[in-house]
Write a protein that holds these residues in place. Structure first.
Motif, PDB file in Angstrom:
ATOM      1  N   ASP A   1      16.846 -11.780 -37.372  1.00 15.17           N
ATOM      2  CA  ASP A   1      17.344 -10.441 -37.673  1.00 15.17           C
ATOM      3  C   ASP A   1      16.612  -9.418 -36.823  1.00 15.17           C
ATOM      4  OD1 ASP A   1      19.162 -11.228 -39.669  1.00 15.17           O
ATOM      5  OD2 ASP A   1      17.454 -11.639 -40.983  1.00 15.17           O
ATOM      6  N   GLU A   2      17.186  -8.238 -36.808  1.00 13.10           N
ATOM      7  CA  GLU A   2      16.512  -7.109 -36.165  1.00 13.10           C
ATOM      8  C   GLU A   2      16.170  -7.393 -34.707  1.00 13.10           C
ATOM      9  OE1 GLU A   2      15.466  -4.027 -37.583  1.00 13.10           O
ATOM     10  OE2 GLU A   2      16.806  -4.558 -39.227  1.00 13.10           O
ATOM     11  N   VAL A   3      17.123  -7.938 -33.974  1.00 16.79           N
ATOM     12  CA  VAL A   3      16.908  -8.069 -32.537  1.00 16.79           C
ATOM     13  C   VAL A   3      17.143  -6.687 -31.946  1.00 16.79           C
ATOM     14  CG1 VAL A   3      17.705  -9.173 -30.430  1.00 16.79           C
ATOM     15  CG2 VAL A   3      17.660 -10.449 -32.559  1.00 16.79           C
ATOM     16  N   THR A   4      16.095  -6.089 -31.406  1.00 14.98           N
ATOM     17  CA  THR A   4      16.200  -4.693 -30.964  1.00 14.98           C
ATOM     18  C   THR A   4      16.989  -4.593 -29.661  1.00 14.98           C
ATOM     19  OG1 THR A   4      14.203  -4.854 -29.659  1.00 14.98           O
ATOM     20  CG2 THR A   4      13.938  -4.176 -31.957  1.00 14.98           C
ATOM     21  N   GLY A   5      17.395  -3.377 -29.354  1.00 14.09           N
ATOM     22  CA  GLY A   5      18.132  -3.153 -28.115  1.00 14.09           C
ATOM     23  C   GLY A   5      17.318  -3.553 -26.900  1.00 14.09           C
ATOM     24  N   GLU A   6      16.016  -3.312 -26.990  1.00 17.33           N
ATOM     25  CA  GLU A   6      15.149  -3.649 -25.857  1.00 17.33           C
ATOM     26  C   GLU A   6      15.146  -5.161 -25.624  1.00 17.33           C
ATOM     27  OE1 GLU A   6      10.489  -3.365 -24.704  1.00 17.33           O
ATOM     28  OE2 GLU A   6      11.152  -2.432 -26.577  1.00 17.33           O
ATOM     29  N   GLU A   7      15.026  -5.920 -26.738  1.00 13.47           N
ATOM     30  CA  GLU A   7      15.038  -7.378 -26.611  1.00 13.47           C
ATOM     31  C   GLU A   7      16.394  -7.866 -26.105  1.00 13.47           C
ATOM     32  OE1 GLU A   7      11.792  -8.246 -30.140  1.00 13.47           O
ATOM     33  OE2 GLU A   7      13.911  -8.109 -30.631  1.00 13.47           O
ATOM     34  N   ALA A   8      17.448  -7.228 -26.608  1.00 18.20           N
ATOM     35  CA  ALA A   8      18.786  -7.614 -26.164  1.00 18.20           C
ATOM     36  C   ALA A   8      18.937  -7.384 -24.665  1.00 18.20           C
ATOM     37  CB  ALA A   8      19.836  -6.818 -26.924  1.00 18.20           C
TER      38      ALA A   8
END
Ligand code: NAG
Ligand code: NAG
Length: 630
Positions: A116-123
């Protein structure tokens, strides 16, 4: 197919390679229901098979790099033991949470985990890696997970190691889709009714998006791809399905599908090309050296007897000069010593590779064996350096012994430290870990350096090679020679032939080195290396003869540079390869590439330079001991 190619490889030496199995390569038999471990390795950039595709990065990432957000096993990932060579070549192996049991849950769709909570930066990080064609590398029972592909030329199926992290090309232009579902096909062989052995690992990755329900969804056809938003947090669900498929491939030949040689015709073409070069050269050299030299010798000796006129010409004029000490004999002998150490290492490694000991099924064995041999051949390097130094008229033996043992390793270490620095700033896992550095320093100071010193002692004690030709007290004037014998021109000219004999194999080597593919065409490589050594030696002798004929007697350094001339072509070829096969966007990748290229060229320079120098030394001694000098 592979067996055909392999036998083609080693047709000279060992037709019975399949009989060899090595430590760590004993078959692992599973009973039904036994746990089958799936290990994960670093992610590597991949050169996709399609023509015109380019490698976009040279940086490896740990599978458990935080930004990928892959599912982690309970208790956190644990590193698996690896060999020195395997670590040096970038393997970073960890355990994984996949729950696989021999012949259980055939075809069941299962959820691995949901992050959960895969941030935009990680994406964004993940999407960038997909755009750079990164591949995931898994290992099951020592076999790499592969995608099945079709060789368009031969219409044969083969296993391409590694599978895509995501899909770049699909339906959505420019928006990469992450593969979050893996269809894993494990092929097993059944030597007895109750035992099972894994003989193939195939993975078809897929991207399954859409709303997430409580039951896992493995419907590949009916789903939208999973596109990661770079603006808002989201969750990713990873699913997998294991299928067991019986196969008649026995354990002993399970690597055959993996070691696919694309178009062996190219290798053959290259080999024939090199052989033509060698034959051409040998004919030329035998013509020049055996006809004109023996005629010369005849004439010199005859003149001295019949007439009382002392008239010298050609190479005999400089007989009082050829054994004069060159400038900087210390540096030259150190380079020759280190070159000899590398030569010995390469030769013995190639023999081991031909015997089948270093196939990719023994992960990292190639680099490990090279490091170990290099350490032990410190003795050879020291001996040759000591002897060469004495023969070149040097008298500071201690300095020679010390510099021979330390110069090249320090230089390589400096480059590796620099590259490591760039890798660390790029967050790559490819940086050499501290423990490995310590191990290498131990190999160096514990084995190589002492052996080298001992070798130097023996070499110096054995003393200089005796020459029965006196050196004139006053150096002769050197007349201006022809343009093609100027140092640079002669190095470039003489480098063409060895390079021409090797550039096709060089292409394959660069491709496997930079695209993290295993290299296994050792038969072709060994033959090519033999041809290169022979070509280098003959070309150096030839040019040294030309030099002496033009009364240029400072041949020691010149023969080294002439022998090493192919390195300039390798550098140029490396830059051409960059332009044609790579598209490196990041500074780290570019620095890494140049660093490796300079290292390769430098090592090649030392090896071929040494061959050139030693061959010329041999020839000069032969030449001047054959004539009568009063
Ligand atoms: C597993 O399923 C596949 C496809 O449904 C089938 O071909 C295979 O024979 C099955 N294997 C076993 C061991 O039941
Ligand atoms: C399993 O093996 C059969 C025959 O060997 C083959 O037709 C089938 O496609 C294989 N299944 C998978 C999923 O690879």
């Amino acid at each position: 197919m592979f067996r055909a190619a392999l036998t083609a490889h080693i047709f000279l030496l060992l037709p019975c390679i399949q009989a060899f199995y090595l430590p760590g390569a004993a078959p692992h038999s599973y009973a039904q229901g036994d746990k089958v471990d799936l290990f994960v390795n670093a992610l590597t950039p991949m050169m996709t098979g399609t023509t015109g595709s380019k490698l976009k990065s040279l940086i490896n990432y740990d599978y458990y790099n935080r930004k990928f957000r892959f599912c982690e096993p309970d208790g956190g990932p644990k590193t698996q033991p690896e060999s020195l060579g395997s670590i040096l070549f970038g393997d970073r192996i960890f355990n994984s949470p996949y729950d696989i049991k021999m012949l259980q849950e055939n075809g069941t769709c299962r959820t691995l985990c949901q992050v959960d909570e895969v941030t935009g930066e990680e994406a964004k990080f993940i999407n960038d890696r997909i755009r750079e064609d990164y591949a995931i590398n898994w290992l099951v029972d020592g076999l790499p997970a592969a995608e099945m592909k079709l060789d368009v030329r031969t219409k044969e199926l083969f296993f391409d190691m590694g599978f895509n992290l995501g899909n770049n090309e699909g339906k959505m232009q420019n928006v990469p889709a992450l593969n979050n579902h893996y269809e894993i096909v494990l092929r097993y062989h059944r030597p007895t009714p109750e035992t099972f052995r894994i003989v193939g690992v195939l993975v078809w990755p897929a991207s399954i998006g859409g709303p997430q329900t409580s039951t896992p969804n493995c419907d590949i056809e009916g789903s939208q791809p999973l596109l990661l938003s770079e603006d808002s947090p989201q969750s990713i669900r990873y699913t997998y399905r294991v299928m067991w498929n019986e196969s008649d491939t026995p354990w002993a030949t399970r690597w055959d599908n993996y070691l696919h040689i694309f178009d062996p015709r190219i290798h053959w073409f290259s080999l024939i090309n090199s052989i033509v070069i060698v034959v051409f050269l040998c004919v030329m050299v035998s013509m020049i050296l055996f006809r004109s030299v023996s005629k010369d010798i005849h004439r010199y000796n005859a003149i001295d007897i019949s007439e009382d006129v002392q008239e010298d010409w050609g190479w005999k004029l400089v007989h009082g000069e050829v054994f004069r000490s060159p400038k900087n004999p210390l540096l030259l002998s150190v380079m020759v010593g280190n070159g000899a150490q590398l030569c010995a290492m390469v030769a013995v490694t190639l023999v081991f590779a031909l015997l089948g000991f270093l196939s990719p099924s023994n992960r990292g064995s190639l680099a490990t064996v090279m490091m170990v041999f290099w350490s032990f051949f410190g003795s050879v390097g020291g001996y040759i350096s000591g002897r060469a130094y004495a023969s070149l008229g040097g008298n500071n033996r201690r300095k020679n012994a010390f510099i021979t043992a330390t110069a090249l390793p320090s230089f390589i270490f400096a480059i590796v430290f620099l590259l490591n620095f760039f890798l660390l700033t790029a967050g790559s896992s490819g940086a050499v870990p501290f423990g490995t550095m310590v191990l290498i320093i131990l190999l160096w100071f514990g084995i190589s350096a002492p052996l080298s010193t001992v070798g130097s002692c023996f070499g110096s004690r054995k003393g200089a090679l005796e020459n029965h030709v006196r050196v004139n007290p006053i150096p002769r004037q050197i007349p201006p020679g022809p343009k093609y014998l100027k140092p640079w021109a002669s190095a470039l000219l003489s480098g063409i032939l060895p390079f021409g004999a090797a550039f096709v194999e060089l292409y394959f080597m660069l491709s496997s080195l930079f695209a993290s593919k295993a290299y296994y065409a050792f038969g072709f490589l060994a033959l090519t290396a033999g041809v290169v050594a022979l070509t280098t030696a003959t070309v150096s002798i030839l040019f040294t003869y030309f030099l002496l004929c033009s009364e240029e007697y400072r041949w020691h350094w010149r023969s080294f540079v002439i022998g090493g001339g192919s390195s300039f072509w390798i550098l140029a070829y490396g830059i051409f390869y960059w332009a044609s096969r790579l598209r490196l966007d990041s500074l780290s990748s570019a620095v890494l590439y140049m660093g490796y290229l300079v290292l390769i060229a430098l090592l090649n320079f030392l090896i071929t330079g040494t061959i050139g120098f030693l061959a010329s030394y041999w020839a000069v001694r032969k030449l001047y001991t054959a004539i009568r000098i009063d």
